[in-house]
Design an enzyme around this catalytic site. Structure first.
Site, PDB file in Angstrom:
ATOM      1  N   GLU A  38      26.949  53.641  35.325  1.00 55.34           N
ATOM      2  CA  GLU A  38      27.594  53.998  36.595  1.00 55.34           C
ATOM      3  C   GLU A  38      27.132  53.059  37.698  1.00 55.34           C
ATOM      4  O   GLU A  38      25.941  52.775  37.819  1.00 55.34           O
ATOM      5  CB  GLU A  38      27.219  55.441  36.943  1.00 55.34           C
ATOM      6  CG  GLU A  38      28.303  56.194  37.662  1.00 55.34           C
ATOM      7  CD  GLU A  38      29.526  56.421  36.778  1.00 55.34           C
ATOM      8  OE1 GLU A  38      30.469  55.614  36.884  1.00 55.34           O
ATOM      9  OE2 GLU A  38      29.524  57.369  35.992  1.00 55.34           O
ATOM     10  N   ASP A  41      29.620  48.273  37.309  1.00 51.91           N
ATOM     11  CA  ASP A  41      30.757  47.371  37.022  1.00 51.91           C
ATOM     12  C   ASP A  41      30.942  46.286  38.072  1.00 51.91           C
ATOM     13  O   ASP A  41      31.449  45.216  37.769  1.00 51.91           O
ATOM     14  CB  ASP A  41      32.058  48.144  36.748  1.00 51.91           C
ATOM     15  CG  ASP A  41      32.599  48.912  37.928  1.00 51.91           C
ATOM     16  OD1 ASP A  41      31.873  49.115  38.920  1.00 51.91           O
ATOM     17  OD2 ASP A  41      33.777  49.319  37.863  1.00 51.91           O
ATOM     18  N   SER A  72      56.279  63.187  44.255  1.00 47.20           N
ATOM     19  CA  SER A  72      55.217  63.701  43.390  1.00 47.20           C
ATOM     20  C   SER A  72      55.295  65.213  43.269  1.00 47.20           C
ATOM     21  O   SER A  72      55.378  65.925  44.276  1.00 47.20           O
ATOM     22  CB  SER A  72      53.849  63.314  43.949  1.00 47.20           C
ATOM     23  OG  SER A  72      52.858  64.065  43.267  1.00 47.20           O
ATOM     24  N   GLY A 131      37.183  62.342  40.634  1.00 52.89           N
ATOM     25  CA  GLY A 131      36.365  61.286  40.051  1.00 52.89           C
ATOM     26  C   GLY A 131      36.784  60.972  38.621  1.00 52.89           C
ATOM     27  O   GLY A 131      36.076  60.292  37.901  1.00 52.89           O
ATOM     28  N   SER A 134      42.282  59.534  39.195  1.00 53.43           N
ATOM     29  CA  SER A 134      43.722  59.768  39.342  1.00 53.43           C
ATOM     30  C   SER A 134      44.397  58.554  39.976  1.00 53.43           C
ATOM     31  O   SER A 134      45.517  58.200  39.607  1.00 53.43           O
ATOM     32  CB  SER A 134      43.997  61.040  40.134  1.00 53.43           C
ATOM     33  OG  SER A 134      43.260  61.051  41.327  1.00 53.43           O
ATOM     34  N   ASP A 179      37.592  51.543  35.912  1.00 52.12           N
ATOM     35  CA  ASP A 179      38.575  52.628  35.791  1.00 52.12           C
ATOM     36  C   ASP A 179      39.896  52.120  35.235  1.00 52.12           C
ATOM     37  O   ASP A 179      40.442  52.674  34.275  1.00 52.12           O
ATOM     38  CB  ASP A 179      38.837  53.271  37.161  1.00 52.12           C
ATOM     39  CG  ASP A 179      37.568  53.807  37.783  1.00 52.12           C
ATOM     40  OD1 ASP A 179      36.547  53.886  37.071  1.00 52.12           O
ATOM     41  OD2 ASP A 179      37.588  54.134  38.981  1.00 52.12           O
ATOM     42  N   TYR A 229      30.932  54.145  49.170  1.00 49.84           N
ATOM     43  CA  TYR A 229      31.102  53.246  48.025  1.00 49.84           C
ATOM     44  C   TYR A 229      30.970  51.773  48.422  1.00 49.84           C
ATOM     45  O   TYR A 229      30.164  51.021  47.853  1.00 49.84           O
ATOM     46  CB  TYR A 229      32.470  53.500  47.381  1.00 49.84           C
ATOM     47  CG  TYR A 229      32.694  52.720  46.116  1.00 49.84           C
ATOM     48  CD1 TYR A 229      32.296  53.223  44.886  1.00 49.84           C
ATOM     49  CD2 TYR A 229      33.279  51.459  46.151  1.00 49.84           C
ATOM     50  CE1 TYR A 229      32.490  52.504  43.726  1.00 49.84           C
ATOM     51  CE2 TYR A 229      33.484  50.733  44.993  1.00 49.84           C
ATOM     52  CZ  TYR A 229      33.080  51.265  43.784  1.00 49.84           C
ATOM     53  OH  TYR A 229      33.273  50.545  42.639  1.00 49.84           O
TER      54      TYR A 229
HETATM   55  C1  GLA Z   1      34.547  54.208  40.909  1.00 48.78           C
HETATM   56  C2  GLA Z   1      35.045  52.770  40.851  1.00 48.78           C
HETATM   57  C3  GLA Z   1      34.554  52.067  39.593  1.00 48.78           C
HETATM   58  C4  GLA Z   1      33.045  52.220  39.424  1.00 48.78           C
HETATM   59  C5  GLA Z   1      32.606  53.674  39.600  1.00 48.78           C
HETATM   60  C6  GLA Z   1      31.129  53.843  39.605  1.00 48.78           C
HETATM   61  O1  GLA Z   1      35.101  54.971  39.882  1.00 48.78           O
HETATM   62  O2  GLA Z   1      36.457  52.740  40.893  1.00 48.78           O
HETATM   63  O3  GLA Z   1      34.928  50.707  39.635  1.00 48.78           O
HETATM   64  O4  GLA Z   1      32.354  51.383  40.299  1.00 48.78           O
HETATM   65  O5  GLA Z   1      33.129  54.239  40.798  1.00 48.78           O
HETATM   66  O6  GLA Z   1      30.597  53.523  38.367  1.00 48.78           O
END
Ligand code: GLA
Length: 392
Positions: A38, A41, A72, A131, A134, A179, A229
């Protein structure tokens, strides 16, 4: 509409919204859950996610003009949201349609411009803001639909990269590739071991013996846009620059623990040291975890998941009371092999590996603890690992 939906129901809804369903096609793209790795990436590390059988359904059809019309079933109150190929910009009022629009824009940036607009109806059964990606699911689905309708020459891996590009450049979230990659490349009953520095990957069978993957959704809503983030990402980038004055690496993912500790004093701020430490150690944990799973050492895999959570809680500081409550309650339930937050954090979900015989007790105990402490309910989903995007 509840979580289950048929092709016929979707076409019927489409006809209800857009007049008829002639020539419309039905598509699906999954959501994803990350088992371990986590916040690695965007640090050139490894991740180990898998696609789920829940995801986003789409019904789409080309138009003869340049209009884009989106609807939607998850946000029926918003009605049809209109746009056009000549106005591909993000607007606040455009709400969720900024995701498909962003992908159409991103294809255009890569010299793949459809000359006709489209009608697109979506239905997602991923709890949104959970998380479980989506938004990435909508992005990959849109890319898949564009390829199918306009014949663009792109691979599934390209769909992942275009999705990420649109999220970074159109929607302003500096996310990594995990993701979109997990969704575009998903494979039933397999997790994807991906090196984000090279995009090399292998599929690892998920052999959990008598256990299952259980998701607990905190119901604390968040969007990456308003989370910390981007801030975490900047902290890691700054720490990397500081380290680079002493050691020749391109990313934190290239460092092992010992090398990191040796050069950590180069990082001038204590918070940044902890952020970078998480990135380095989490990457190493991911390598170990994949090895453990390969060798059938599921207990070791679980312990590494637990250690991942501790690091995300104490060093990376992206958990919060909701996720910590879910995970710490889970650790106490006999039959829980491992439990951690998954995804970006700051709310969203946890992922646990739980023996089948203990699932009922897990949901009861964790659910009660959560309600007592947080004041509202968590939701639980026993999930299956599914395939990537497809035409239905
Ligand atoms: C989100 C981001 C991913 C990754 C995760 C944390 O989902 O879209 O790219 O950085 O957080 O692992």
């Amino acid at each position: 509409m509840d979580g289950k939906v048929t092709r016929e129901q979707l076409l019927e809804k489409f006809a209800g919204v857009f007049g008829d369903a002639e020539g419309a096609k039905v598509y699906f793209a999954p959501g994803r859950v990350n088992l371990i790795g986590e916040h690695t990436d965007y640090n050139g590390g490894h991740v180990f996610p898998c696609a789920l059988t829940i995801g986003t359904y789409g019904v789409a059809r080309k138009r003869s003009d340049r209009k884009l019309r989106f609807y939607s079933l998850n946000f029926e109150g918003l009605g049809v949201i209109e746009s056009s190929l000549d106005d591909l910009k993000p607007y606040k009022e455009a709400d969720w349609t900024n995701y498909p629009k962003g992908v159409i824009w991103a294809f255009g940036e890569k010299e793949m411009k459809g000359e006709q607009g489209l009608e697109l109806l979506l239905f997602g059964n991923i709890p949104n803001g959970s998380g479980l990606s989506s938004s990435a699911s909508v992005e990959v689905l849109t890319g898949f639909i564009l390829r199918d309708l306009f014949g663009f020459d792109v691979t599934n891996q390209d769909l992942a990269l275009i999705g990420q590009y649109s999220e970074n450049r159109f929607n302003g979230v500096n996310c990594g590739i995990m993701d979109q990659f997990a969704i575009a490349m998903g494979k039933k009953d397999h997790a994807i071991f991906l090196d984000t520095a090279t995009l090399e990957y292998t599929y690892a069978p998920i052999r959990l013996e008598d256990a299952k993957i259980v998701i607990a959704c905190s119901n604390k809503k968040r969007g990456l846009g308003d989370s910390k983030y981007n801030e975490r990402r900047e902290e890691c980038e700054t720490a990397l620059k500081e380290l680079q004055s002493m050691v020749d690496v391109k990313s934190l993912g290239e460092l092992d623990e010992a090398t990191f500790e040796k050069f950590a004093p180069m990082i001038k701020d204590a918070n940044r040291v902890r952020r970078a430490r998480h990135a380095v150690y989490e990457n190493q944990r991911t390598l170990e975890a994949v090895e453990a799973l390969k060798n059938g050492k599921i207990k070791v895999f679980g312990q590494l998941m637990n250690a991942s959570h501790v690091s995300l809680r104490d060093d990376y500081e992206v958990t919060g009371i909701e996720l910590d409550t879910l995970v710490e309650a889970a650790w106490k339930v006999p039959g829980v092999i491992g439990s951690r937050m998954t995804g970006a954090g700051f709310g969203g979900c946890t992922v646990s590996i739980v023996k089948e015989s203990a699932i009922e007790e897990f949901i009861r105990v964790v659910g009660e603890t959560y309600r007592d402490r947080i004041g509202y309910d968590a939701d639980f989903y026993v999930v299956e690992v599914g395939d990537g995007p497809r035409v239905l």
